[in-house]
Scaffold this active site. Structure first.
Site, PDB file in Angstrom:
ATOM      1  N   TRP A  73      -0.307  -8.336   4.725  1.00 49.69           N
ATOM      2  CA  TRP A  73      -1.454  -7.662   5.335  1.00 49.69           C
ATOM      3  C   TRP A  73      -2.693  -8.078   4.572  1.00 49.69           C
ATOM      4  O   TRP A  73      -2.716  -8.072   3.331  1.00 49.69           O
ATOM      5  CB  TRP A  73      -1.285  -6.147   5.266  1.00 49.69           C
ATOM      6  CG  TRP A  73      -2.335  -5.348   5.989  1.00 49.69           C
ATOM      7  CD1 TRP A  73      -2.216  -4.760   7.213  1.00 49.69           C
ATOM      8  CD2 TRP A  73      -3.661  -5.010   5.515  1.00 49.69           C
ATOM      9  NE1 TRP A  73      -3.378  -4.087   7.541  1.00 49.69           N
ATOM     10  CE2 TRP A  73      -4.284  -4.234   6.511  1.00 49.69           C
ATOM     11  CE3 TRP A  73      -4.374  -5.305   4.357  1.00 49.69           C
ATOM     12  CZ2 TRP A  73      -5.579  -3.746   6.384  1.00 49.69           C
ATOM     13  CZ3 TRP A  73      -5.676  -4.834   4.222  1.00 49.69           C
ATOM     14  CH2 TRP A  73      -6.268  -4.055   5.230  1.00 49.69           C
ATOM     15  N   PHE A 111       0.831  -1.201   0.000  1.00 51.21           N
ATOM     16  CA  PHE A 111       0.000   0.000   0.000  1.00 51.21           C
ATOM     17  C   PHE A 111       0.869   1.257   0.000  1.00 51.21           C
ATOM     18  O   PHE A 111       1.803   1.386   0.800  1.00 51.21           O
ATOM     19  CB  PHE A 111      -0.891  -0.020   1.244  1.00 51.21           C
ATOM     20  CG  PHE A 111      -1.952   1.033   1.272  1.00 51.21           C
ATOM     21  CD1 PHE A 111      -3.042   0.977   0.422  1.00 51.21           C
ATOM     22  CD2 PHE A 111      -1.865   2.085   2.175  1.00 51.21           C
ATOM     23  CE1 PHE A 111      -4.039   1.932   0.467  1.00 51.21           C
ATOM     24  CE2 PHE A 111      -2.859   3.061   2.226  1.00 51.21           C
ATOM     25  CZ  PHE A 111      -3.947   2.979   1.364  1.00 51.21           C
ATOM     26  N   ASP A 142       6.768  -5.635  13.590  1.00 50.81           N
ATOM     27  CA  ASP A 142       5.916  -5.026  12.561  1.00 50.81           C
ATOM     28  C   ASP A 142       4.711  -4.357  13.217  1.00 50.81           C
ATOM     29  O   ASP A 142       3.841  -5.021  13.780  1.00 50.81           O
ATOM     30  CB  ASP A 142       5.456  -6.107  11.584  1.00 50.81           C
ATOM     31  CG  ASP A 142       4.811  -5.534  10.329  1.00 50.81           C
ATOM     32  OD1 ASP A 142       4.287  -4.405  10.372  1.00 50.81           O
ATOM     33  OD2 ASP A 142       4.836  -6.239   9.293  1.00 50.81           O
ATOM     34  N   SER A 153       3.424  -6.609   2.114  1.00 52.65           N
ATOM     35  CA  SER A 153       2.316  -5.961   2.797  1.00 52.65           C
ATOM     36  C   SER A 153       0.987  -6.315   2.126  1.00 52.65           C
ATOM     37  O   SER A 153       0.622  -7.488   2.070  1.00 52.65           O
ATOM     38  CB  SER A 153       2.556  -4.444   2.850  1.00 52.65           C
ATOM     39  OG  SER A 153       1.669  -3.827   3.742  1.00 52.65           O
ATOM     40  N   MET A 154       0.247  -5.339   1.584  1.00 55.62           N
ATOM     41  CA  MET A 154      -0.969  -5.699   0.850  1.00 55.62           C
ATOM     42  C   MET A 154      -0.632  -6.536  -0.380  1.00 55.62           C
ATOM     43  O   MET A 154      -1.451  -7.330  -0.845  1.00 55.62           O
ATOM     44  CB  MET A 154      -1.758  -4.461   0.456  1.00 55.62           C
ATOM     45  CG  MET A 154      -2.471  -3.801   1.612  1.00 55.62           C
ATOM     46  SD  MET A 154      -3.727  -2.639   1.059  1.00 55.62           S
ATOM     47  CE  MET A 154      -4.254  -1.949   2.614  1.00 55.62           C
ATOM     48  N   HIS A 178       8.178  -3.572   9.503  1.00 54.65           N
ATOM     49  CA  HIS A 178       7.351  -3.845   8.330  1.00 54.65           C
ATOM     50  C   HIS A 178       8.130  -3.728   7.027  1.00 54.65           C
ATOM     51  O   HIS A 178       7.759  -4.354   6.029  1.00 54.65           O
ATOM     52  CB  HIS A 178       6.163  -2.870   8.318  1.00 54.65           C
ATOM     53  CG  HIS A 178       5.123  -3.188   7.291  1.00 54.65           C
ATOM     54  ND1 HIS A 178       4.395  -4.360   7.295  1.00 54.65           N
ATOM     55  CD2 HIS A 178       4.665  -2.475   6.216  1.00 54.65           C
ATOM     56  CE1 HIS A 178       3.542  -4.363   6.280  1.00 54.65           C
ATOM     57  NE2 HIS A 178       3.691  -3.240   5.613  1.00 54.65           N
TER      58      HIS A 178
END
Length: 290
Positions: free
Chosen positions: A186, A93, A207, A161-162, A239
């Site tokens: 995520w 993201f 994270d 992540s995303m 993260h």
């Protein structure tokens, strides 16, 4: 493949090569597939930011209707080794391609054709990122300028992540993938029990954006009853740790892709059996042998 549990429920297992300073970790008996690329691996080589292959790259311009945005292809400059497996990597993201660009030359130098992606929109959630990953890796294998260097039966996806959530969704959508590696993933939901693709989740113990207790831990819990699913939890990592080269991330990422995309059992030694902890990860869990 006969599999034996390496840890009882709730136990923490550290799995990988028995590394001894100055020696090469190799399995006692090695069965090598026809898709093997490169020299015999060593503890040093799997950690290296640059592997044995020289690398070239080509920019991929955005094009309407293709299913993904622009990107960059990195590929081994070697036509004597036959075709290579392909890997698509997407950032998270609000991130641009540059966030995960280091995977391109590093993985290509270890013997893969890699496309690093700019998302269609930096605000995309995991679902559209999954479609972009699948569209990109299939395009690399069938339509790209380097398609003749790619084995379309050996494809893999990665994301941060995303993009990591998107990686798991892509693995759910396409069980023909040979490997998936979510990086600090995520997702709004964490049940990926339908995934059968060999998947290694990489989480970070510090994270604060995708806390492992809410994301990586339950994601792995939904996978771990199956063979060929692993979880690496980095120590002292945040993260964004996987967005830059580290020897530990490279060691496990290269070994996972080599073992499952190339079917190269020489790399099993770097996943099993239990190694001595080196202080860079707090957990690596997997069912052995692989």
């Amino acid at each position: 493949m006969a599999l034996a549990a390496v840890a009882t429920a709730g136990a923490v297992a550290f799995l990988g090569p028995q590394a001894i300073a100055g020696q090469t970790a190799t399995p006692a008996a090695v069965q090598v597939s026809s898709t093997v690329k490169g020299p015999d691996p060593t503890e040093e080589s799997v950690r290296a930011q640059r592997g044995p292959f020289a690398v070239k790259q080509v920019a991929v311009a955005a094009k309407a209707g293709r299913g993904f945005n622009k990107g960059t292809i990195y590929y081994p400059d070697d036509t004597s080794q036959g075709t290579f497996g392909a890997v698509a990597v997407i950032p998270g993201f609000l991130e641009n391609q540059s966030a995960i660009s280091w995977y391109g030359p590093t993985l290509a130098s270890h013997g893969f054709v890699v496309i690093t992606l700019q998302p269609n929109a930096v605000t995309d959630f995991p679902e559209p990122r999954s479609d972009q990953l699948l569209a990109a890796v299939r395009w690399v294998a069938t339509q790209s300028p380097v398609k003749d260097r790619v084995d379309p039966a050996r494809l893999a996806v990665m994301g941060h992540s995303m993009g990591g959530g998107g990686t798991l969704i892509a693995a759910s959508k396409d069980p023909s993938l040979k490997a998936a590696i979510p990086l600090a993933p995520w997702s709004l939901y964490a049940d990926f029990s339908d995934v059968t693709v060999p998947t290694m989740i990489i989480g970070a113990d510090r994270d604060a954006i995708a806390p492992v207790a809410n994301h990586a831990d339950p994601m792995y819990a939904s996978l771990k009853a199956k063979p060929d699913e692993a979880y690496l939890k980095l120590k002292g990592a945040d993260h964004f740790t996987t967005n830059r080269y580290t020897a530990t991330t490279t060691r496990f990422t290269v070994s996972w892709l080599k073992r499952y995309v190339d079917g190269d059992s020489r790399y099993s030694a770097f996943l099993c059996p239990t190694p001595q902890p080196d202080g860079t990860f707090v957990r690596f869990q997997l069912t052995c042998p692989v």
